[in-house]
Write an enzyme that holds these catalytic residues in place. Structure first.
Site, mmCIF file in Angstrom:
data_model
loop_
_atom_site.group_PDB
_atom_site.id
_atom_site.type_symbol
_atom_site.label_atom_id
_atom_site.label_comp_id
_atom_site.label_asym_id
_atom_site.label_seq_id
_atom_site.Cartn_x
_atom_site.Cartn_y
_atom_site.Cartn_z
ATOM 1 N N LYS B 80 0.612 -1.232 0.091
ATOM 2 C CA LYS B 80 0.594 0.175 -0.200
ATOM 3 C C LYS B 80 0.882 1.364 -0.346
ATOM 4 O O LYS B 80 1.500 1.247 0.757
ATOM 5 C CB LYS B 80 -0.995 -0.050 1.716
ATOM 6 C CG LYS B 80 -2.297 1.235 1.399
ATOM 7 C CD LYS B 80 -2.988 0.802 2.564
ATOM 8 C CE LYS B 80 -3.934 1.631 2.609
ATOM 9 N NZ LYS B 80 -4.772 1.847 4.374
ATOM 10 N N SER B 155 -9.929 1.843 2.730
ATOM 11 C CA SER B 155 -8.537 2.423 2.262
ATOM 12 C C SER B 155 -7.964 1.655 1.207
ATOM 13 O O SER B 155 -7.333 2.074 0.280
ATOM 14 C CB SER B 155 -8.102 3.792 2.496
ATOM 15 O OG SER B 155 -6.799 3.203 4.112
ATOM 16 N N SER B 179 -9.980 -0.320 6.961
ATOM 17 C CA SER B 179 -9.548 0.061 5.683
ATOM 18 C C SER B 179 -8.575 -1.618 5.266
ATOM 19 O O SER B 179 -8.267 -1.416 4.351
ATOM 20 C CB SER B 179 -8.288 0.828 6.236
ATOM 21 O OG SER B 179 -8.794 1.914 5.838
#
Ligand SMILES: [Zn+2]
Lengths: 475, 476
Positions: B80, B155, B179
């Site tokens: 990420k 996210s 997330s």
């Protein structure tokens, strides 16, 4: 400004002290010694506040700060919590400072405590540990510089903040307080106060219950006194502005300049720093720190009085400068003449240092030399004045005193030498001799001539008796 | 060798060790898959082809020489874009960090490299991980591989979608309020939010530092466990990581599951509830005892979460001022306040600005007690209640998300509606407990996730339970 209490004036100080004895910064492993390094070379992701970096507490810093708190008799928190102080400034790489907080919910390292001055007790409000911001360099002055340069070498260095209650009533007291605090820090060995920016001070002052004015950027203890004196006079004449005013000390012009006035105190949005778990200060750590506590200035002063029979005043002055007190003790270890040596160090050496605005720690004078001079005076080898002159010379030049100098400067005490000198002076000054024959008071003039001819080395008593005897022969 | 199946890390490692495929083959397969699919999915912000292939080659050489290669043995992995990678652009999905190349690796990245993983790219995320759909990325939304008109969750939407689409067998996300678990549920993969303090946060660009953890995504439970093992452990660079996690003793209560009725409150779609119950039934079939309970404080978890997260965000994101890295404006601003304000106005997107403003507000003098301190109180009460529940039960279970993935753009205009979908995922972030999302039987095409929460440092227990659910799906 004298030391008499001025009840119209309330002064509080906020002192920031670098823990210069530490090896590394407060939250990273960069060297704490940032002096004389190329700008922005003493840095890492943590002290540059790079995204994703995290602080790790330097436990040694806690120990040093704890020693300060205990030395000032403060109440140490069982648990210490770091808070974020949020404000935007280019010297603050994260735009918040990891500090501590003494209001609701906050647990600074310590609260309370005091420093005793001669006739005043100054209360400490809190002692806390925090990181130093970076250094901003301007070209010329803040207002005219076309740019600002930021050097992050200092960013993250451990600072101890010591905040007093507004107990001080005169600028002179403020200076005495700082002197005392400095002596304590020096005795603890946690701060080399001579280093640039190692000890910095902001002052709060209000006159006749008026609004509080904060003065920033005060570089030296002398300037604290000057800046506060200026402010007392200014506020007594003009009064303070409404709201909180921050003023800047301009040491070149010797005035304070208004930086900003705010209706309310700045909101720093303090909240706990979750990246650092609360630090437990154990009873063991406190006991350990107390056990390792060195002798502090007050105790040392009392010991000087008891052990060496020094007057209170002299002991107080000596112990308010660690290096001077150390020099004193080392000297009398070699030759025990405490009163004479204390007197010399205070009136001659300290007097000289003050005139030159130097710090006692800059002295390069060997305790062996001080001892030898004191011995030479005691043994009548040289007179007191000569001893003091030689001492001052050694202090100013930084050179060692050679033993043979005692022979050269030793006074001329044997009658034969003096008689020869007197004969010469009588021959060269017939008029003065005639005057002396008529008027006994003119004898002094003859003595002076002989002293001058010998370079001040003849013993004045013997000289007088030789002259009186010779005048008797002539009359 | 483009038809290598990238959905099982364990199988790939075996194949590599047996010499059936080379690491270069596997990494190439991954890069090709990304090239083929990512135009539509947008799971990646940065693709690291060149360095990944070079790393793969050197790992192949090592293998041939018989040197140690580590547990991840050349597996391609996606990271990420809120996790710092030395020499590889790290943007947090934000314009303000465009061009920022970290000079250091996050601890987890260093651990991945040590374990022999190959980073093929940095994945899409809501800007600074603030969002639940990955629509708030400055680089466009990530599309759900199951249905590209729908959100992938967020996210960590990029990391979830990359695994779901078979571009990589493993990926790393970060989980501040769900997330990881949200995209895992929405994309139909396994995602774990570890115990707070079990994985180092050093190098994770903070959104809300007291809540978030880095965690693994995988297509199956075993792979998820494998990646968790590789990244967890004490890190001297992170003071909140645990040096000696408490030993967990297994007992009879380990197999007792509490299902709080609040997890099935209003807003939970019936179909989702039915699917989740089927997952819970699978646990029963596997020998677990299931009981319904009530945990009324859960109703306050969401507001408490948002207050704390935004407060921390307002401070954590203060450092982005355009002075030292990332976006910077041409000079001409003499005044510092003007300069950094302009930079932040230009660099941050709307959701980040909203959270910074609200966070600044709740920390302000006069509001601190009413919001921040109250939220912390709720957090403490919730922590105590979870702890108490864990004296009687070994696990807590419920739906990960109240809905199935919705259409892109459907909720973006309504922040409150968007925040509501985090209702079940935020409690473990507030309390620090580990939580996993594992796919359960779906009624239509859209995936549904079962969330299981365990006591501190009981990730192993989560994997065991999740595996039972996973196996029940396979039998169907
Ligand atoms: Zn550093």
């Amino acid at each position: 400004m004298d030391a008499k209490e001025d009840l119209d004036v309330k002064i509080g100080l906020e002192v920031h002290c670098h823990l210069t004895s530490l090896k590394t910064k407060l939250f990273c492993r960069c060297p704490a010694d940032y002096y004389n390094k190329e700008p922005n070379t003493n840095i890492c992701p943590v002290c540059m506040g790079l995204p994703g970096s995290l602080p790790v507490l330097n436990e040694q810093a806690v120990k040093h700060a704890l020693a300060i708190a205990l030395a000032l008799g403060s109440r140490v928190s069982q648990k210490m919590v770091f808070y974020r102080k949020n404000y935007f400034y280019p010297d603050l790489p994260k735009n918040f400072q990891i500090s501590q907080y003494d209001k609701v919910g906050g647990l600074p390292l310590a609260t309370g405590g005091q420093i005793r001055l001669k006739d005043k007790v100054v209360r400490i409000r809190r002692i806390q540990l925090e990181e130093d911001p970076a250094k901003i360099v301007y070209e010329g002055s803040i207002s005219t510089s076309p740019y600002a340069l930021v050097d992050y070498n200092r960013s993250g260095v451990a600072l101890v903040e010591i905040v007093t209650e507004p107990d001080l009533t005169t600028p002179k007291q403020a200076r005495q307080f700082l002197q005392k605090l400095r002596a304590i820090l020096e005795h603890l060995g946690v701060c080399n106060c001579d280093l640039e920016a190692a000890l910095r001070c902001d002052a709060n002052i209000s006159v006749r219950g008026g609004y509080r004015v904060e003065i920033k950027n005060i570089g030296s203890f002398k300037d604290v006194e000057k800046a506060l004196s200026f402010e007392v006079t200014r506020q007594k004449m003009l009064g303070a502005k409404r709201g909180m005013e921050t003023r800047h000390w301009d040491d070149v012009r010797g005035v304070t300049i208004s930086l900003r006035v705010k209706e309310e105190e700045q909101d720093y949005r303090y909240f706990p720093e979750a990246d650092l778990p609360p630090y437990i200060i154990t009873e063991d750590l406190i006991a350990e720190t107390l056990a390792a506590m060195p002798e502090l200035p007050d105790a040392r002063r009392d010991r000087f009085i008891k052990q060496y029979n020094l007057p209170h005043q002299a002991a107080e002055i000596l112990t308010s400068h660690k290096s001077l007190a150390d020099l004193f003790e080392k000297s009398i270890e070699k030759y025990r003449s405490p009163l004479r040596i204390a007197n010399w160090l205070i009136s001659d050496i300290l007097g000289y240092l003050n005139r030159k605005d130097l710090d006692p720690s800059t002295l390069k004078i060997a305790p062996e030399d001080i001892a030898a001079l004191a011995r030479a005076v005691d043994e009548g080898l040289i007179n007191e004045q000569t001893g003091r002159n030689l001492l001052l010379k050694a202090a100013t030049t930084g050179k060692r005193i050679e033993q043979k100098i005692f022979a050269e400067v030793s006074k001329i005490g044997d009658e034969a030498t003096i008689k020869a000198l007197v004969d010469r002076v009588f021959k060269e000054n017939e008029k003065a001799v005639k005057d002396a024959l008529k008027n006994e008071k003119a004898i002094n003039y003859l003595i002076g001539l002989v002293m001058k001819a010998s370079g001040g080395k003849t013993d004045p008593h013997i000289t007088r008796s030789v002259i009186v005897a010779k005048l008797k022969q002539l009359s | 060798m483009t038809n290598i199946d990238l959905r099982s890390a364990k199988r790939l490692v075996e194949a590599i060790r047996l010499g059936e495929v080379s690491i270069v083959d596997v990494v190439e397969a991954s890069l090709n898959k990304i090239k083929e699919l990512d135009k539509d999915i947008n799971a990646f912000i940065t693709i690291n082809s060149k360095k990944a292939l070079a790393a793969a080659e050197s790992l192949d050489t090592k293998l041939k020489r018989g040197e140690k290669v580590g547990a991840l043995c050349g597996l391609p992995i996606a990271v990420k874009d809120v996790i710092s990678t030395a020499g590889l652009e790290t943007t947090c999905g934000s314009k303000i960090l465009k061009g920022y190349i970290p000079p250091y690796d996050a601890t987890v990245v260093a651990k991945l490299k040590e374990a022999g993983a190959v980073i093929v790219g940095k994945t899409n995320t809501d800007e600074f991980a603030m969002g639940s759909t990955t629509e708030f990325s400055a680089f466009g939304p990530t599309r759900n591989p199951v249905d590209k008109s729908r959100v992938a969750g967020g996210s960590s939407g990029g990391s979830g979608a990359a695994v779901a689409a078979g571009m990589v067998p493993l990926s790393l996300g970060s989980d501040t309020g769900g997330s990881i678990r949200c995209p895992a549920a929405f994309c139909g993969v396994v995602g774990l939010k570890p115990t707070y303090g079990s994985v180092s946060r050093y190098g994770l660009i903070s959104y809300a530092n007291s809540l978030e953890q880095i965690g693994p995504f995988a297509a199956n439970v075993d792979d998820c466990a494998l990646l968790f093992q590789c990244i967890s452990g004490w890190d001297p660079m992170d003071s909140t990581s645990y040096r000696n996690p408490p030993k967990v003793e297994s007992s009879k209560i380990c197999r007792r599951v509490a299902v709080p009725k609040e997890f099935f409150g209003e807003g939970v779609e019936d179909a989702v509830a039915r699917s989740v119950w089927r997952g819970i039934e699978a646990l029963k079939d596997g020998g677990y005892v299931v009981e319904e309970v009530s945990l009324s404080t859960l109703d306050y978890a969401l507001p408490a979460y948002y207050i704390i997260a935004m407060a921390e965000a307002s401070s954590n994101l203060a450092r982005f001022d355009g002075l030292r890295y990332g976006l910077s404006l041409k000079s001409g601003y003499r005044d510092w306040n003007t300069y950094f304000s302009k930079c932040r106005a230009k660099g941050f997107g709307p959701e980040v600005k909203r959270r910074i403003l609200l966070g600044t507000y709740v920390l302000s003098a006069g509001y601190y007690g009413a919001y921040y301190l109250k939220a912390q109180k709720i957090r403490n009460i919730l922590k105590t209640q979870f702890q108490q529940l864990f004296t009687k039960y070994g696990l807590i279970a419920g739906p990960t998300m109240p809905t199935t993935p919705f259409k892109i753009g459907e909720k973006i205009e309504d922040p409150l509606l968007m925040y509501m979908i985090d209702i079940n995922t935020v409690p473990p972030n507030l309390t620090g407990h580990p939580a996993i999302s594992v796919p359960v039987h779906k009624e239509g095409e859209l995936p549904v996730g079962l969330q299981i929460i365990a006591p501190y440092f009981c990730e192993e227990r989560l994997f065991q339970a999740a595996k039972i659910v996973e196996e029940s799906l396979r039998r169907q």
